[in-house]
Design an enzyme around this catalytic site. Structure first.
Site, mmCIF file in Angstrom:
data_model
loop_
_atom_site.group_PDB
_atom_site.id
_atom_site.type_symbol
_atom_site.label_atom_id
_atom_site.label_comp_id
_atom_site.label_asym_id
_atom_site.label_seq_id
_atom_site.Cartn_x
_atom_site.Cartn_y
_atom_site.Cartn_z
ATOM 1 N N LYS A 200 0.842 -1.207 0.000
ATOM 2 C CA LYS A 200 0.000 0.000 0.000
ATOM 3 C C LYS A 200 0.874 1.253 0.000
ATOM 4 C CE LYS A 200 -4.291 1.333 2.346
ATOM 5 N NZ LYS A 200 -5.233 0.808 3.359
ATOM 6 N N GLU A 206 10.107 -5.394 4.067
ATOM 7 C CA GLU A 206 10.339 -6.706 3.470
ATOM 8 C C GLU A 206 10.124 -6.650 1.957
ATOM 9 O OE1 GLU A 206 8.460 -6.085 6.104
ATOM 10 O OE2 GLU A 206 8.768 -7.608 7.656
ATOM 11 N N GLY A 261 -5.425 -3.673 4.735
ATOM 12 C CA GLY A 261 -4.577 -4.693 4.125
ATOM 13 C C GLY A 261 -5.144 -6.092 4.251
ATOM 14 N N ARG A 262 -5.629 -6.440 5.436
ATOM 15 C CA ARG A 262 -6.096 -7.821 5.641
ATOM 16 C C ARG A 262 -7.464 -8.079 5.034
ATOM 17 N NH1 ARG A 262 -5.450 -5.025 10.194
ATOM 18 N NH2 ARG A 262 -7.212 -4.574 11.542
ATOM 19 N N GLU A 347 -5.189 -9.723 14.068
ATOM 20 C CA GLU A 347 -4.803 -8.328 13.812
ATOM 21 C C GLU A 347 -6.027 -7.411 13.955
ATOM 22 O OE1 GLU A 347 -1.287 -7.486 11.266
ATOM 23 O OE2 GLU A 347 -2.743 -6.475 9.993
ATOM 24 N N HIS A 378 -3.565 -36.898 12.901
ATOM 25 C CA HIS A 378 -2.301 -37.584 13.178
ATOM 26 C C HIS A 378 -1.293 -36.629 13.802
ATOM 27 C CE1 HIS A 378 -3.388 -41.225 10.785
ATOM 28 N NE2 HIS A 378 -4.218 -40.350 10.238
ATOM 29 N N LYS A 506 8.503 -2.170 14.747
ATOM 30 C CA LYS A 506 9.166 -1.547 13.592
ATOM 31 C C LYS A 506 10.151 -0.483 14.063
ATOM 32 C CE LYS A 506 5.191 -1.744 10.432
ATOM 33 N NZ LYS A 506 4.265 -0.922 9.637
#
Lengths: 545, 545
Positions: A200, A206, A261-262, A347, A378, A506
């Site tokens: 955005k 990253e 964003g999410r 979030e 399992h 951050k």
């Protein structure tokens, strides 16, 4: 928000002492009253630790919390994200028709349609071999670079949809860890690789690091003088930063302030979906989500999937005080669903204050995790059945297979139903004693042998059955989870659309990067543990330059 | 087991009220006293909710629980898996040298060496193109079919190790869901595909279903009369069942009763690792694990990595009563670590009774989940920082990159340290008020703006630093987790090596399969929810035949 009504607190106290299976015996209408249907879906929550009386009280509580009003306000574009003074209009991205919807005086539906047309054009051109790279060869494969909301949603959908023809190869690179990009680039041909950079702000650490490394990889391999920019598309709100990176304005698709964003996979962030599976699949995803939106906006409280699931989530987390829940999709294609849900719910609602800044009374979002069935049987189902914690489980089961093989789909679905049943009914000591004795086990070894096999049962779950996992039903499922998460936020009074808690880490990373990369001193007052760790990392890091 | 000592209960009560950061101020030796080193590893647990006094009491408690004795008994092959009357000798699989170790009079080390030689031969032949399929072409790719312990370990290691040359393509198929096998077979050439079928009993429902479908896929594509058996290897204790399936005895590698499924990656179950990365990588994995085994067997309690980490896990789960823990590897290559750890810890210790069948007092294994950093920072870290639950976090951080790119590894490691620091120190309201006021935010919006940004901090974590993620260190890490899990079982009195809780679901699945596939009636007494779900699935399932 009104406080938790005393009657619900009392109901919880009673229900904690009940055996769930007894609730069925007491009420032959229980299953019918605790099952919802929608299209060909069936959601059975009769195995939850809930009585029909408590359910009615929960519905009344939703009413007194104005849940329906909040849902309408969200859909209408009111600025319900108060701390950032924005609407949360992911629903507009999947709205059908061209009824305008205004944000700050601008019709965003027109913007959405224009962007969707561009996505369709780009996807079609790519899939037909018309999008060429710097050497003139058609681009053939995609590396999607983004993290968090710019990764989890598109990646989930890309992996969940099955394709009968070979889908376009799309790799996802999210982590700043250089190993992920290194592996994604291995064996890839620079001349035919497209990078889609999704951020955005176009400042995400990253994503910029990976995009920069990708550009260097292209530059080193493409003929001198060619333009690596032709191998990039960007999805961002920051066109100028993308331009500075070397991506032409024509190759930039927009993100908007009014989509978090999410909640963004429905926007141009989902471009990789349209390229991999075709724009038609993306359009069907939007249609399914829009159908769920319409249901959630229009259905009465008691038959509203999002409201009822939200109430159950809130009841489990905030009234019964379960600190975690487990989601198990019985579909390998939904392997990434738990990761997407983690971001969506944790979030959104992993917070401690309400919209007005006052503390929430009691617990907020419980931990959420899970993995696919039958694999989980399992892995951690031993713990669900015999551990000491009571864990609410949510089963998500598409009934029909996209690609049936013999009886495998029947085995898959039967296992889901059997596990929910086992959690409910358990296995009792008396029965085990008899069985083991019949096998000749006796004396002092009989009691421990039986005790090791007892399953207490009495453990709650919800079963979500979908007819099949196609784009339409997947869109509806993800939209349902978005709405459920919003309902849970309304019930606790939280703003589900900001995420201030991620800022601190951050800001603390910066001085540590400087300490590691430039040997600078850490700020005064840095704790002794962090100091010692930085020193240790320095000592073990090879010196460069 | 001795009960939880009162002094620890008292210490927990006091420490719950402390701010963790204050514990540093009170004790300048804290970091040194709460850090362990081993080879080039560093484990810093000074940010846990623990005082040096409480730590000393924990060590004393480990002593009174005879933890060192139990570790020795496990390694020596005593039948500590009481409910199945077996030893738990996964450590023997990585033992160096040929010192014999007898189980029921037989030297198992000789068996291990013979199997390792066969694994090496098979891997070498495959990698050199000498293993041919039914048409005479060399086999080139592998599909590993197994589930649970026959999947998670080999899959984790195959993905975690990086390869500078192109590794052999190994796909993992575990789920009975037909979509997983369908996708794994798409684009694969039957003439050059090897299937490795891994199942101790050779009766595992999922594995047999997938192996049967795979054999049908081969039979349909290979020339008439050719033998699909040549495209199979089996790893099993049931040679006759493998033979009946069509796999020659020469192509069957053994599994042994004295290795539990979730501890079995070190056995022939790890054959796919040796094929994909070469036998040398597998041997280095074993060496690293053996080095950790030696440390755990020999180091004193207070400097023993497994014992101290086990005590911290037990302290958090059983004394501080945290019902979940989160593990975050800062390495994309370790993306499957949380899934492997879930099975290891939750199947081992997700139980409610002790070895003698008496109930455990208090909670047993907490939920365990996680995902990679830095991705998790954009997913659920919001919740870790600002949610209402205090969640112990474990960071696992390899310091050096296998494939460095610019400064990306520095950013990765710095983020891990910064997140642990942020969890510890948080961000206070006063500071935020000042900052926001300086930005011009004032009046009634100041308080909510600051409140939304406050991070309470005071949240515990442990930092595990490894020098680099190679086969040796990975082997040591996984072995450390196995030992830690065993230590936790000893502290609660649990038998970590059985898993009776998974039987009930299996037995309940059978009548549901019959109801769905053959329209049979469900047994009398089946609960109303399960009945209604079965009916619904039947109605939505296409009729065949």
């Amino acid at each position: 928000m009104p406080p938790v009504p005393d009657s619900l607190v009392t109901a919880a106290r009673t229900l904690r002492r009940e055996r769930l299976i007894d609730l069925f015996g007491n009420d032959p209408t229980r299953v019918a009253r605790m099952t919802l249907e929608w299209n060909d879906w069936r959601i059975d929550f009769s195995k939850e630790r809930l009585s029909t009386d408590a359910l009615a009280q929960l519905i009344a509580h939703a009413d007194s919390c104005n849940v329906a009003h909040w849902i309408a306000a969200q859909a209408a574009g009111e600025k319900i994200n108060l701390s950032e003074n924005r609407p949360a209009l992911h629903t507009a991205l999947r709205q059908g028709g061209d009824t305008p919807l205004y944000v700050d005086g601008r019709d965003i539906i027109a913007d959405v349609r224009a962007t969707q047309r561009r996505m369709g054009d780009i996807a079609r051109a790519f899939r037909e071999g018309q999008r060429k790279g710097a050497t003139g060869l058609p681009l053939k494969t995609v590396v999607h670079i983004g993290i968090g909301g710019s990764d989890l949603g598109p990646r989930l959908v890309c992996e969940a949809l099955s394709a009968d023809r070979a889908p376009i190869d799309v790799a996802f690179v999210s982590n700043v860890d250089p190993e992920q990009l290194t592996r994604a680039l291995k064996g890839r041909d620079p001349a035919t690789t497209l990078f889609i950079v999704v951020s955005k702000t176009f400042t995400t650490q990253e994503t910029l690091a990976n995009a920069t490394s990708a550009r260097a990889w292209l530059a080193a391999a493409l003929p001198a003088g060619s333009d690596p920019g032709r191998h990039f598309l960007a999805v961002t709100a920051n066109v100028s930063a993308a331009a500075q990176f070397g991506i032409a304005a024509d190759d930039v698709l927009p993100m908007w302030d009014w989509v978090g964003g999410r909640y963004s996979l429905w926007s141009a962030v989902g471009l990789s979906i349209a390229i991999r599976h075709g724009y038609q699949a993306f359009a069907e995803l939007l249609e399914g989500a829009a159908a769920m939106d319409a249901h959630v906006r229009n259905a009465p409280l008691a038959s509203n999937l999002a409201i009822v699931l939200g109430l159950i989530g809130w009841w489990n987390a905030s009234v019964l005080a379960h600190p975690q829940r487990v989601v198990v999709p019985y579909a390998q294609a939904l392997a990434r669903l738990p990761a997407w849900l983690q971001q969506l719910t944790l979030e959104s609602n992993g917070k401690r204050v309400k919209r007005d800044g006052s503390p929430v009374d009691g617990p907020t979002a419980p931990g959420l995790w899970g993995d696919t069935g039958t694999d989980s049987q399992h892995a951690f189902f031993q713990w669900l059945h015999q551990g000491t914690h009571e864990i609410p489980v949510e089963f998500v089961v598409p009934i029909r297979a996209a690609h049936p093989l013999h009886n495998q789909q029947t085995l898959l679905v039967a296992n889901a139903l059997a596990q929910a049943q086992a959690l409910l009914i358990g296995r009792r000591g008396e029965e085990l004693h008899r069985e083991l004795a019949a096998q000749g086990i006796q004396g002092p070894s009989l009691q421990p042998a039986a005790a090791a096999r007892i399953c207490p049962g009495n453990r709650p779950s919800t079963m979500i059955l979908l007819p099949v996992l196609d784009a339409y039903n997947l869109g509806a499922l993800l939209a349902l989870y978005e709405h459920r998460t919003f309902v849970e936020s309304v019930l606790t009074g939280i703003n589900a659309f900001d995420q201030w808690g991620v800022e601190l880490g951050k800001s603390l990373a910066k001085p540590i990067v400087q300490a590691l990369a430039e040997n600078r001193a850490l700020p005064d007052g840095t704790d002794a543990s962090t100091r010692a760790l930085v020193e240790y990392v320095r000592a073990l890091t090879p010196k460069t330059g």
